[in-house]
Design a protein around this motif. Structure first.
Motif, PDB file in Angstrom:
ATOM      1  N   UNK A 169       0.828  -1.203   0.000  1.00  0.00           N
ATOM      2  CA  UNK A 169       0.000   0.000   0.000  1.00  0.00           C
ATOM      3  C   UNK A 169       0.860   1.249   0.000  1.00  0.00           C
ATOM      4  N   UNK A 170       2.005   1.193   0.665  1.00  0.00           N
ATOM      5  CA  UNK A 170       2.879   2.358   0.744  1.00  0.00           C
ATOM      6  C   UNK A 170       3.729   2.519  -0.509  1.00  0.00           C
ATOM      7  N   UNK A 171       4.274   1.421  -1.031  1.00  0.00           N
ATOM      8  CA  UNK A 171       5.240   1.496  -2.135  1.00  0.00           C
ATOM      9  C   UNK A 171       4.597   1.384  -3.519  1.00  0.00           C
ATOM     10  N   UNK A 172       3.499   0.650  -3.649  1.00  0.00           N
ATOM     11  CA  UNK A 172       2.781   0.561  -4.923  1.00  0.00           C
ATOM     12  C   UNK A 172       1.315   0.855  -4.642  1.00  0.00           C
ATOM     13  N   UNK A 173       0.982   2.101  -4.318  1.00  0.00           N
ATOM     14  CA  UNK A 173      -0.402   2.430  -3.971  1.00  0.00           C
ATOM     15  C   UNK A 173      -1.306   2.400  -5.207  1.00  0.00           C
ATOM     16  N   UNK A 174      -2.598   2.307  -4.972  1.00  0.00           N
ATOM     17  CA  UNK A 174      -3.561   2.374  -6.069  1.00  0.00           C
ATOM     18  C   UNK A 174      -3.521   3.765  -6.676  1.00  0.00           C
ATOM     19  N   UNK A 175      -3.286   3.882  -7.984  1.00  0.00           N
ATOM     20  CA  UNK A 175      -3.136   5.214  -8.597  1.00  0.00           C
ATOM     21  C   UNK A 175      -4.406   6.050  -8.491  1.00  0.00           C
ATOM     22  N   UNK A 176      -4.227   7.314  -8.194  1.00  0.00           N
ATOM     23  CA  UNK A 176      -5.316   8.283  -8.176  1.00  0.00           C
ATOM     24  C   UNK A 176      -5.161   9.237  -9.354  1.00  0.00           C
ATOM     25  N   UNK A 177      -6.150  10.085  -9.570  1.00  0.00           N
ATOM     26  CA  UNK A 177      -6.071  11.042 -10.676  1.00  0.00           C
ATOM     27  C   UNK A 177      -4.891  11.990 -10.506  1.00  0.00           C
ATOM     28  N   UNK A 178      -4.636  12.434  -9.282  1.00  0.00           N
ATOM     29  CA  UNK A 178      -3.503  13.320  -9.033  1.00  0.00           C
ATOM     30  C   UNK A 178      -2.180  12.610  -9.303  1.00  0.00           C
ATOM     31  N   UNK A 179      -2.124  11.322  -8.979  1.00  0.00           N
ATOM     32  CA  UNK A 179      -0.910  10.546  -9.235  1.00  0.00           C
ATOM     33  C   UNK A 179      -0.672  10.391 -10.736  1.00  0.00           C
ATOM     34  N   UNK A 180      -1.745  10.108 -11.492  1.00  0.00           N
ATOM     35  CA  UNK A 180      -1.596  10.004 -12.946  1.00  0.00           C
ATOM     36  C   UNK A 180      -1.112  11.326 -13.534  1.00  0.00           C
ATOM     37  N   UNK A 181      -1.643  12.448 -13.038  1.00  0.00           N
ATOM     38  CA  UNK A 181      -1.221  13.755 -13.550  1.00  0.00           C
ATOM     39  C   UNK A 181       0.244  14.013 -13.251  1.00  0.00           C
ATOM     40  N   UNK A 182       0.688  13.619 -12.067  1.00  0.00           N
ATOM     41  CA  UNK A 182       2.101  13.789 -11.715  1.00  0.00           C
ATOM     42  C   UNK A 182       3.003  12.949 -12.609  1.00  0.00           C
ATOM     43  N   UNK A 183       2.579  11.710 -12.895  1.00  0.00           N
ATOM     44  CA  UNK A 183       3.349  10.833 -13.770  1.00  0.00           C
ATOM     45  C   UNK A 183       3.410  11.416 -15.181  1.00  0.00           C
ATOM     46  N   UNK A 184       2.260  11.908 -15.679  1.00  0.00           N
ATOM     47  CA  UNK A 184       2.230  12.514 -17.009  1.00  0.00           C
ATOM     48  C   UNK A 184       3.124  13.746 -17.079  1.00  0.00           C
ATOM     49  N   UNK A 185       3.163  14.516 -16.009  1.00  0.00           N
ATOM     50  CA  UNK A 185       4.032  15.691 -15.970  1.00  0.00           C
ATOM     51  C   UNK A 185       5.506  15.289 -16.036  1.00  0.00           C
ATOM     52  N   UNK A 186       5.862  14.202 -15.341  1.00  0.00           N
ATOM     53  CA  UNK A 186       7.242  13.712 -15.395  1.00  0.00           C
ATOM     54  C   UNK A 186       7.611  13.259 -16.803  1.00  0.00           C
TER      55      UNK A 186
END
Length: 300
Positions: free
Chosen positions: A45-62
């Motif tokens: 849960x800590x290292x591979x959490x379920x992706x959220x919309x904010x997480x997807x946006x951060x990944x796309x920004x990277x």
């Protein structure tokens, strides 16, 4: 934990642990199995959490700032983890590379971390089928995954393009999964597009390389039952992300995109954009002033 990390990091056998720590072979096996399960349950849960919309946006920004590939939310690929021939398995674990394996299907991003992992598919299965059966892909097709909303590419005003994963030619083209052009005689624009997609897709390959070199148990066939192998692989993926978080990530981001230009309006399709049209949009975008990078001409 000492026995587990010695086993995972050195690639030794249970017999070597037996002589080194003066414990029974079955005892060493049981310790490794139980601790692997505990690591997955506690750290997942800590290292591979379920992706959220904010997480997807951060990944796309990277991906946009580091790999210069906008709207990408992950690079997907499968890695065959070698096994000794499982008992009475027939050809289920025998893959096209002529050895027995289980498949680690993973989505990674620019920090060389795993966003999603699916472990345990038969070695005979192809990457595309495994990914389509995964809970992540099924949630995307059923619109239950909290992906970012469609928007225009940087520096353009139309059309709106969805977010997607990038994969190799083993995957099928989809609105949410781009693959390279597969023809033999490609145009200049298509070769540029394939190069840019390859730059984004390499992060999952590099993540697999870091994983196997950090946990050298993957440098030899796993001499355990398939279910035990799945526990080992899951623990290693969680530990991989844990180490990446601990060590941090630095990158020298030198290339920039400064010019602005719009895409041709003929790419706009009322009622939605097909997968082929999305790939064509990026093909045009990567050779435009707004989407090109200075070094891409020397790479094809």
């Amino acid at each position: 934990y000492v026995i587990l990390f010695r086993y995972l990091a050195s690639g030794c056998t249970f017999t070597e642990l037996h002589y080194t720590y003066r414990i029974g072979i079955s005892t060493a096996s049981k310790i490794v199995k139980e601790v692997c399960k505990a690591i997955w349950m506690v750290l997942r849960v800590e290292c591979i959490p379920t992706p959220t919309r904010e997480m997807w946006k951060s990944i796309a920004s990277d991906f946009e700032t580091i790999a210069y590939f906008p709207h990408c939310i992950g690079a997907v690929d499968g890695k065959h983890i070698r096994l000794t021939c499982p008992f009475r398995s027939g050809s289920m674990y025998f893959n096209y590379k002529d050895y027995y394996s289980v498949v680690l299907m993973a989505v990674a991003y620019c920090r060389y971390k795993f966003v999603f992992v699916d472990v345990g598919s038969f070695g005979k299965d192809c990457d595309s089928s495994i990914f389509k059966r995964s809970c992540l892909w099924q949630s995307i097709e059923s619109n239950t995954q909290s992906q970012p909303e469609e928007k225009c590419l940087p520096g353009t005003e139309s059309p709106k393009v969805p977010y997607f994963f990038v994969g190799d030619e083993a995957f099928g083209l989809h609105r949410h999964l781009l693959r390279p052009f597969g023809e033999t005689h490609l145009t200049f624009e298509k070769r540029i597009s394939n190069y840019r997609l390859c730059r984004a897709r390499r992060y999952v390959e590099c993540a697999f390389g870091i994983l196997s070199n950090k946990w050298r148990i993957f440098h030899r066939p796993l001499n355990v039952e398939p279910n035990f192998a799945v526990d080992i692989i899951k623990a290693c993926t969680v530990l991989h992300n844990f180490v990446r978080d601990r060590d941090g990530f630095l990158i020298d981001d030198t290339a920039t995109i400064t010019a602005l230009d719009d895409l041709p309006q003929e790419h706009v399709i009322r009622g939605g954009i097909s997968a082929n049209t999305i790939r064509t949009i990026f093909c045009t975008y990567f050779v435009s002033d707004v989407g090109s990078v200075p070094w891409q001409m020397s790479r094809i």
